[in-house]
Design a protein around this motif. Structure first.
Motif, PDB file in Angstrom:
ATOM      1  N   LEU A 228       0.555  -1.069   0.211  1.00  0.00           N
ATOM      2  CA  LEU A 228      -0.096  -0.092   0.074  1.00  0.00           C
ATOM      3  C   LEU A 228       1.128   0.783   0.047  1.00  0.00           C
ATOM      4  O   LEU A 228       0.796   1.979  -0.909  1.00  0.00           O
ATOM      5  N   MET A 229       2.185   1.279   1.000  1.00  0.00           N
ATOM      6  CA  MET A 229       3.283   2.628   1.111  1.00  0.00           C
ATOM      7  C   MET A 229       3.266   2.478  -0.195  1.00  0.00           C
ATOM      8  O   MET A 229       3.947   3.578  -1.164  1.00  0.00           O
ATOM      9  N   ARG A 230       3.774   2.157  -0.914  1.00  0.00           N
ATOM     10  CA  ARG A 230       4.747   1.266  -1.897  1.00  0.00           C
ATOM     11  C   ARG A 230       3.910   1.847  -3.205  1.00  0.00           C
ATOM     12  O   ARG A 230       4.370   2.971  -4.598  1.00  0.00           O
ATOM     13  N   THR A 231       3.046   2.267  -3.416  1.00  0.00           N
ATOM     14  CA  THR A 231       2.182   1.932  -5.170  1.00  0.00           C
ATOM     15  C   THR A 231       0.983   2.265  -4.704  1.00  0.00           C
ATOM     16  O   THR A 231       0.147   3.547  -5.475  1.00  0.00           O
ATOM     17  N   SER A 232       0.367   3.667  -3.397  1.00  0.00           N
ATOM     18  CA  SER A 232      -0.266   4.452  -3.681  1.00  0.00           C
ATOM     19  C   SER A 232      -0.116   5.758  -3.248  1.00  0.00           C
ATOM     20  O   SER A 232       1.187   6.180  -3.278  1.00  0.00           O
ATOM     21  N   ASN A 233      -1.161   6.984  -2.996  1.00  0.00           N
ATOM     22  CA  ASN A 233      -1.186   8.454  -3.753  1.00  0.00           C
ATOM     23  C   ASN A 233      -0.877   8.644  -2.152  1.00  0.00           C
ATOM     24  O   ASN A 233      -1.759   9.243  -1.682  1.00  0.00           O
ATOM     25  N   ILE A 234       0.348   8.467  -1.903  1.00  0.00           N
ATOM     26  CA  ILE A 234       0.056   9.002   0.034  1.00  0.00           C
ATOM     27  C   ILE A 234       0.450  10.504   0.392  1.00  0.00           C
ATOM     28  O   ILE A 234      -0.235  11.222   0.960  1.00  0.00           O
ATOM     29  N   TYR A 235       0.439  11.145  -1.442  1.00  0.00           N
ATOM     30  CA  TYR A 235       0.099  12.823  -1.162  1.00  0.00           C
ATOM     31  C   TYR A 235      -1.155  13.120  -0.579  1.00  0.00           C
ATOM     32  O   TYR A 235      -1.682  14.571  -0.110  1.00  0.00           O
ATOM     33  N   LYS A 236      -2.159  12.313  -0.694  1.00  0.00           N
ATOM     34  CA  LYS A 236      -3.030  12.202  -0.535  1.00  0.00           C
ATOM     35  C   LYS A 236      -3.232  12.306   1.602  1.00  0.00           C
ATOM     36  O   LYS A 236      -4.713  13.253   2.095  1.00  0.00           O
ATOM     37  N   TRP A 237      -2.260  11.841   1.373  1.00  0.00           N
ATOM     38  CA  TRP A 237      -3.404  11.914   3.688  1.00  0.00           C
ATOM     39  C   TRP A 237      -1.932  12.757   4.262  1.00  0.00           C
ATOM     40  O   TRP A 237      -0.819  12.428   4.862  1.00  0.00           O
ATOM     41  N   GLY A 238      -2.414  14.501   3.658  1.00  0.00           N
ATOM     42  CA  GLY A 238      -1.595  15.214   4.682  1.00  0.00           C
ATOM     43  C   GLY A 238      -1.528  15.461   5.697  1.00  0.00           C
ATOM     44  O   GLY A 238      -0.512  15.910   6.949  1.00  0.00           O
ATOM     45  N   ARG A 239      -2.092  14.575   6.999  1.00  0.00           N
ATOM     46  CA  ARG A 239      -2.420  14.847   8.121  1.00  0.00           C
ATOM     47  C   ARG A 239      -0.921  13.287   8.464  1.00  0.00           C
ATOM     48  O   ARG A 239      -0.870  13.223  10.151  1.00  0.00           O
ATOM     49  N   GLY A 240      -1.162  12.254   7.829  1.00  0.00           N
ATOM     50  CA  GLY A 240      -0.739  11.511   7.693  1.00  0.00           C
ATOM     51  C   GLY A 240      -0.384  10.286   8.074  1.00  0.00           C
ATOM     52  O   GLY A 240      -2.113   9.789   7.457  1.00  0.00           O
ATOM     53  N   GLY A 256       7.958  -0.166   2.910  1.00  0.00           N
ATOM     54  CA  GLY A 256       7.258   0.148   1.630  1.00  0.00           C
ATOM     55  C   GLY A 256       7.563   1.972   1.106  1.00  0.00           C
ATOM     56  O   GLY A 256       7.848   1.839  -0.192  1.00  0.00           O
ATOM     57  N   LEU A 257       7.226   2.358   1.682  1.00  0.00           N
ATOM     58  CA  LEU A 257       7.871   3.895   1.444  1.00  0.00           C
ATOM     59  C   LEU A 257       9.269   4.342   0.742  1.00  0.00           C
ATOM     60  O   LEU A 257       9.406   5.095   0.228  1.00  0.00           O
ATOM     61  N   MET A 258      10.190   3.428   1.242  1.00  0.00           N
ATOM     62  CA  MET A 258      11.891   3.095   0.244  1.00  0.00           C
ATOM     63  C   MET A 258      11.935   2.902  -0.401  1.00  0.00           C
ATOM     64  O   MET A 258      12.692   2.284  -1.458  1.00  0.00           O
ATOM     65  N   GLU A 259      10.465   2.108  -0.608  1.00  0.00           N
ATOM     66  CA  GLU A 259      10.110   0.935  -2.479  1.00  0.00           C
ATOM     67  C   GLU A 259      10.172   2.342  -3.216  1.00  0.00           C
ATOM     68  O   GLU A 259       9.738   1.823  -4.599  1.00  0.00           O
ATOM     69  N   GLU A 456       1.087   2.308 -10.942  1.00  0.00           N
ATOM     70  CA  GLU A 456       0.924   1.393 -11.177  1.00  0.00           C
ATOM     71  C   GLU A 456       2.096   1.112 -11.908  1.00  0.00           C
ATOM     72  O   GLU A 456       3.275   2.224 -12.569  1.00  0.00           O
ATOM     73  N   GLY A 457       3.098  -0.432 -12.307  1.00  0.00           N
ATOM     74  CA  GLY A 457       4.025  -1.202 -12.845  1.00  0.00           C
ATOM     75  C   GLY A 457       5.014  -0.858 -11.488  1.00  0.00           C
ATOM     76  O   GLY A 457       6.479  -0.278 -12.368  1.00  0.00           O
ATOM     77  N   SER A 458       5.076   0.234 -10.780  1.00  0.00           N
ATOM     78  CA  SER A 458       6.473   0.700 -10.460  1.00  0.00           C
ATOM     79  C   SER A 458       6.599  -0.765 -10.095  1.00  0.00           C
ATOM     80  O   SER A 458       6.842  -1.274  -9.506  1.00  0.00           O
ATOM     81  N   GLU A 459       8.385  -0.648 -10.109  1.00  0.00           N
ATOM     82  CA  GLU A 459       8.874  -2.056 -10.165  1.00  0.00           C
ATOM     83  C   GLU A 459       9.775  -2.083  -8.281  1.00  0.00           C
ATOM     84  O   GLU A 459       9.836  -1.003  -7.753  1.00  0.00           O
ATOM     85  N   VAL A 460       9.526  -2.594  -7.516  1.00  0.00           N
ATOM     86  CA  VAL A 460      10.353  -3.279  -6.601  1.00  0.00           C
ATOM     87  C   VAL A 460      11.416  -3.112  -6.010  1.00  0.00           C
ATOM     88  O   VAL A 460      12.220  -3.978  -6.990  1.00  0.00           O
ATOM     89  N   TRP A 461      12.051  -2.211  -5.166  1.00  0.00           N
ATOM     90  CA  TRP A 461      13.163  -2.023  -5.445  1.00  0.00           C
ATOM     91  C   TRP A 461      13.721  -1.161  -4.285  1.00  0.00           C
ATOM     92  O   TRP A 461      12.962  -0.439  -3.856  1.00  0.00           O
ATOM     93  N   VAL A 462      14.417  -1.739  -3.296  1.00  0.00           N
ATOM     94  CA  VAL A 462      14.672  -1.007  -1.938  1.00  0.00           C
ATOM     95  C   VAL A 462      15.538   0.237  -2.477  1.00  0.00           C
ATOM     96  O   VAL A 462      16.866   0.397  -3.432  1.00  0.00           O
ATOM     97  N   ARG A 463      15.091   1.184  -2.785  1.00  0.00           N
ATOM     98  CA  ARG A 463      15.770   2.717  -2.712  1.00  0.00           C
ATOM     99  C   ARG A 463      16.359   3.495  -1.252  1.00  0.00           C
ATOM    100  O   ARG A 463      17.316   2.837  -0.309  1.00  0.00           O
TER     101      ARG A 463
END
Ligand SMILES: Nc1ncnc2c1ncn2[C@@H]1O[C@H](COP(=O)(O)OP(=O)(O)OP(=O)(O)O)[C@@H](O)[C@H]1O
Length: 596
Positions: A228-240, A256-259, A456-463
């Motif tokens: 969920l953290m890797r693939t969602s538009n997290i920017y709609k959760w301005g409160r956290g 997930g965020l680091m990916e 969509e289609g984001s690669e799973v890769w630890v960044r």
């Protein structure tokens, strides 16, 4: 009072009668310190209580629906106020059945919700809910009274907003929508499996009082939160993003965020928070320990208050590298005794946190040690290094506490949200059985579910941030300390607590840039080791002989035999050489500062 001992000027001021004690009038004034309630007895005495703005979490305007059948002259027993929210989202008005039948009551009501400290400094210190309901009835029409109530509400809300200005709300850097929206991720399987119930019963009422809108995601399997953290538009959760579960769930969120390809921006944007529902709950406990909040009487309440009234504080993460993977950790890396307990006690998970104690006793009887090479970059001047990393604490000013001997239940009316707590929401079928993510937006309107925007289609890769360490196949830098020995345990922590009752690194701060390496070599007797274990709940373990605590920036551990487990934030990694380095302050968490 401000820092110079001056009384802050009132923003608004009004005189009220106490509904239940008609012999008193209260002068209520709002200043930037909070709500001052001055009680005037008929004998000319005057007494003022202050409800600090930092303890207030929200307020609501309401109207008497006039449907109560209670007697007009006394309040209903047991707080059985039937609150039905009939207002529009625009006015955010609620109708409340107050326990008075007054034909054509044109009053407007404003309920102010606070959680005030009780028994300050004592062992049983706690936060208690306090509701002050003000009744505005100077005018002959509801609309006019409601305007006055709305003025108070706006003033209180802006003071609350100002309190959080240091970062609760983050300005979006582009066209992403920023709202008051929070994502709550619930692991229904964490701890003893009560997270969903905790959410409905204890968290929803607090979010309602604070007017926080939220999306709810119930995990349906391992790695659900990570995906969920890797693939969602997290920017709609301005409160956290809040996790209601254990440390394992937070580990998934961080990794997930680091990916994400935009990991850096995501970490700058999001504020993370945890509500303890797991069996360890090290992060929740560490945050309240550092901020001096009374965690134990009600860990869930204290953690929820962090979210609605907290500040955004930077927190360190640690980059952990093994031969096969890279993960980011916020809590600890264990090898040896404690790691073995963590993993092996899984089989008695149904017991909750006591599982750790029970298993420790079993393993103490058969105490083991393992050969390994431990290398580290020691921090010699701890004070200078941590001062550079530690975040600036908020300053309190000269605040006056609500007097301890005074009852805090100064109520001018009834709490309209009482009894509202157990509002049930229909769970989406898909959230439980499918891999797709289902959200239930909870506002004034009935529940609905929607599918989030997905990258969509984001690669799973630890960044994540680049490592400054040499690869595991290369030697460690020449200025590192290298020790080859037999170890009972090596445990690296970067938060004070690794579980609610284990304060492993008492000096650790959220953002001090330090990995605290606890090392116990072979040769410790069972009795001394038992002393060590007993000291873990108080921090006295550091005074036990044979126990070393070394502050480091980075370390490498090369086990020279199989047998133990390598555990990061409670998660089992494949047994391997491992190296770790601190990444100071790269994430942010909600932490509420208690001023005393
Ligand atoms: N619906 C689910 N079903 C099964 N496992 C899940 C589900 N949701 C999450 N998980 C996994 O459960 C693991 C443990 O979760 P969590 O950390 O919330 O609880 P805990 O282990 O009881 O607490 P702690 O980590 O503090 O000991 C996590 O690694 C997570 O991946």
């Amino acid at each position: 009072m401000d820092g110079n001992g001056l009384v802050a000027p009132p923003i608004l001021e009004e005189t009220f009668y106490a509904l239940s004690r008609k012999q008193y009038t209260y002068k209520v004034s709002l200043t930037n310190e909070g709500l001052h309630l001055t009680k005037n007895g008929d004998d000319g005495t005057e007494k003022t209580d202050l409800i600090h703005i930092r303890d207030i979490i929200g307020c609501k305007c309401m109207r008497n629906s006039g449907k109560s059948e209670h007697c007009a002259c006394r309040p209903a027993k047991g707080g059985t106020v039937d609150a039905t929210r009939e207002g529009t989202a625009e006015t955010n008005e609620c109708r409340v059945r107050v326990p008075f039948v007054e034909a054509g009551d044109c009053s407007a009501y404003l309920s102010v919700y606070a959680f005030v400290l009780k028994n300050v400094g004592a062992k049983n210190e706690k936060r208690d809910k306090m509701t002050v309901t003000l009744r505005f009835r100077n005018f002959s029409t509801y609309d006019e009274n409601s305007q006055v109530a709305a003025k108070w509400k706006t003033a209180i809300k802006s003071l609350l907003q100002a309190r959080c200005e240091d970062g609760t709300i983050v300005a979006p850097s582009d066209d992403h929508y920023l709202g008051n929206h929070l994502l709550v991720i619930v692991n229904p399987k964490s701890g003893v499996g009560k997270s969903r119930e905790i959410f409905q019963r204890k968290i929803v009422p607090i979010l309602n009082m604070a007017d926080v809108d939220y999306d709810l995601h119930i995990t349906c399997m391992q790695n659900d939160a990570r995906n969920l953290m890797r693939t969602s538009n997290i920017y709609k959760w301005g409160r956290g993003v809040v996790v209601l579960g254990g440390d394992g769930l937070m580990f998934e969120v961080i990794n997930g965020l680091m990916e994400r390809s935009d990991w850096q921006r995501a970490f700058e944007y999001l504020t993370l928070a945890v509500i303890p529902g797991g069996s360890g709950n090290g992060m929740a406990k560490s945050i309240s320990f550092e901020t001096n909040e009374p965690y134990n009487p009600d860990p869930i309440l204290i953690s929820a208050l962090n979210i609605v009234g907290g500040n955004r504080c930077p927190m360190d993460l640690v980059r952990v590298e093994t031969l096969t993977q890279v993960v980011y950790s916020f809590l600890s890396i264990g090898w040896g005794f404690i790691a073995d307990i963590d993993i092996e006690s899984e089989r008695i998970r149904m017991l909750g946190s006591p599982r750790f104690t029970i298993w420790s006793i079993a393993r103490l009887i058969g105490l083991r040690s393992y050969p390994a090479r431990l290398s580290y970059s020691k921090i010699n001047d701890l004070e200078t290094e941590t001062r550079m990393n530690n975040y600036a604490r908020c300053t309190s000013g000269d605040f006056q506490e609500v007097a301890d001997d005074e009852p805090v239940s100064i109520e001018f009316g009834m709490d309209p949200l009482e009894g509202f707590a157990a509002r049930e929401r229909v769970e989406s079928f898909s959230s439980i059985i499918s891999r797709r993510t289902a959200f239930m937006s909870v506002n004034e309107a009935p529940s609905f579910s929607s599918i989030p925007d997905v990258i969509e289609g984001s690669e799973v890769w630890v960044r994540g941030p680049l490592s400054k360490l040499p690869p595991l196949s290369d030697p460690v830098p020449s200025d590192w300390v290298v020790v080859e020995d037999e170890f009972v345990m090596i445990h690296a922590s970067y938060l004070s607590h690794i579980s609610e009752d284990v304060i492993i690194a008492p000096k650790s701060k959220l953002n001090d840039g330090v990995i605290w390496l606890l090392v116990i070599k072979n040769g410790i007797s069972r009795t001394t080791f038992l002393q060590f274990l007993l000291g873990l709940s108080s921090g006295n373990h550091l005074a036990v002989p044979n126990v070393e605590m070394i502050p480091v920036r980075a370390f490498r551990l090369e086990p020279l035999s199989q047998g133990s487990h390598l555990v990061v934030d409670g998660e089992l990694l494949k047994h391997s050489p491992v190296q770790a380095e601190i990444m100071p302050g790269i994430t942010n968490v909600y932490a509420r500062q208690k001023f005393s």
